[in-house]
Scaffold this motif. Structure first.
Motif, PDB file in Angstrom:
ATOM      1  N   TRP A  75      47.030  40.075  34.802  1.00  0.00           N
ATOM      2  CA  TRP A  75      46.377  41.382  34.744  1.00  0.00           C
ATOM      3  C   TRP A  75      46.192  41.749  33.271  1.00  0.00           C
ATOM      4  O   TRP A  75      47.109  41.599  32.455  1.00  0.00           O
ATOM      5  CB  TRP A  75      47.200  42.452  35.437  1.00  0.00           C
ATOM      6  CG  TRP A  75      47.185  42.366  36.925  1.00  0.00           C
ATOM      7  CD1 TRP A  75      48.102  41.742  37.721  1.00  0.00           C
ATOM      8  CD2 TRP A  75      46.221  42.939  37.808  1.00  0.00           C
ATOM      9  NE1 TRP A  75      47.766  41.885  39.042  1.00  0.00           N
ATOM     10  CE2 TRP A  75      46.601  42.623  39.128  1.00  0.00           C
ATOM     11  CE3 TRP A  75      45.059  43.697  37.638  1.00  0.00           C
ATOM     12  CZ2 TRP A  75      45.880  43.028  40.256  1.00  0.00           C
ATOM     13  CZ3 TRP A  75      44.338  44.105  38.741  1.00  0.00           C
ATOM     14  CH2 TRP A  75      44.744  43.779  40.044  1.00  0.00           C
ATOM     15  N   GLU A  83      39.317  43.186  42.580  1.00  0.00           N
ATOM     16  CA  GLU A  83      40.402  44.135  42.407  1.00  0.00           C
ATOM     17  C   GLU A  83      40.157  45.381  43.246  1.00  0.00           C
ATOM     18  O   GLU A  83      39.019  45.763  43.501  1.00  0.00           O
ATOM     19  CB  GLU A  83      40.526  44.566  40.935  1.00  0.00           C
ATOM     20  CG  GLU A  83      40.753  43.439  39.955  1.00  0.00           C
ATOM     21  CD  GLU A  83      39.454  42.953  39.319  1.00  0.00           C
ATOM     22  OE1 GLU A  83      39.516  42.427  38.190  1.00  0.00           O
ATOM     23  OE2 GLU A  83      38.391  43.105  39.948  1.00  0.00           O
ATOM     24  N   CYS A 134      41.761  41.566  36.820  1.00  0.00           N
ATOM     25  CA  CYS A 134      42.501  40.404  37.291  1.00  0.00           C
ATOM     26  C   CYS A 134      41.887  39.146  36.675  1.00  0.00           C
ATOM     27  O   CYS A 134      40.662  39.035  36.558  1.00  0.00           O
ATOM     28  CB  CYS A 134      42.417  40.342  38.819  1.00  0.00           C
ATOM     29  SG  CYS A 134      43.306  38.973  39.580  1.00  0.00           S
ATOM     30  N   CYS A 163      44.518  42.144  43.868  1.00  0.00           N
ATOM     31  CA  CYS A 163      43.485  41.213  43.418  1.00  0.00           C
ATOM     32  C   CYS A 163      43.349  40.147  44.492  1.00  0.00           C
ATOM     33  O   CYS A 163      44.244  39.297  44.640  1.00  0.00           O
ATOM     34  CB  CYS A 163      43.861  40.597  42.085  1.00  0.00           C
ATOM     35  SG  CYS A 163      42.783  39.236  41.569  1.00  0.00           S
TER      36      CYS A 163
END
Length: 118
Positions: A36, A6, A96, A22
């Protein structure tokens, strides 16, 4: 080895915007749901948004609906989270996640910190 990295976090004033990225590598992500999550200080990790890698269908937590937008670029193997109209309560580490049900696979990034000042 699948890796999720990320980036894009930072300090922003309330009402401002950020775009998180990401970058996914080390595998193919067909059939995965990309998500997320976020974790605020002293709180449990919570779901924020998801997107299917193949079809691009999206789903959001009620707390971010209308303010955040998730998207993906399959050519770049990257998932984005656009954060608009940020509030101090959006302050958290954003993670992520890549998840596939069958066969079961679940990968996490290390997170990026978003701090929203009032």
């Amino acid at each position: 080895q699948v890796q999720l990295v990320e980036s894009g976090g930072g300090l922003v004033q309330a009402g401002g915007s950020l775009r998180l990225s990401c970058a996914a590598s080390g595998g193919t992500f067909s059939g995965f749901a990309m998500k997320w999550f976020r974790q605020a200080p002293g709180k449990e990790r919570e779901f924020v948004a998801r997107i299917s890698w193949g079809g691009g269908s999206t789903y959001y937590a009620d707390s971010v609906k209308g303010r955040f937008t998730i998207s993906r670029d399959t050519a770049k193997n990257t998932v984005y989270l656009q954060l608009n109209m940020l509030k101090p309560e959006d302050t958290a580490v954003y993670y992520c996640n890549a998840h596939r049900a069958i066969p079961s696979m679940d990968y996490w990034g290390k997170g990026t910190l978003v701090t929203v000042s009032s």
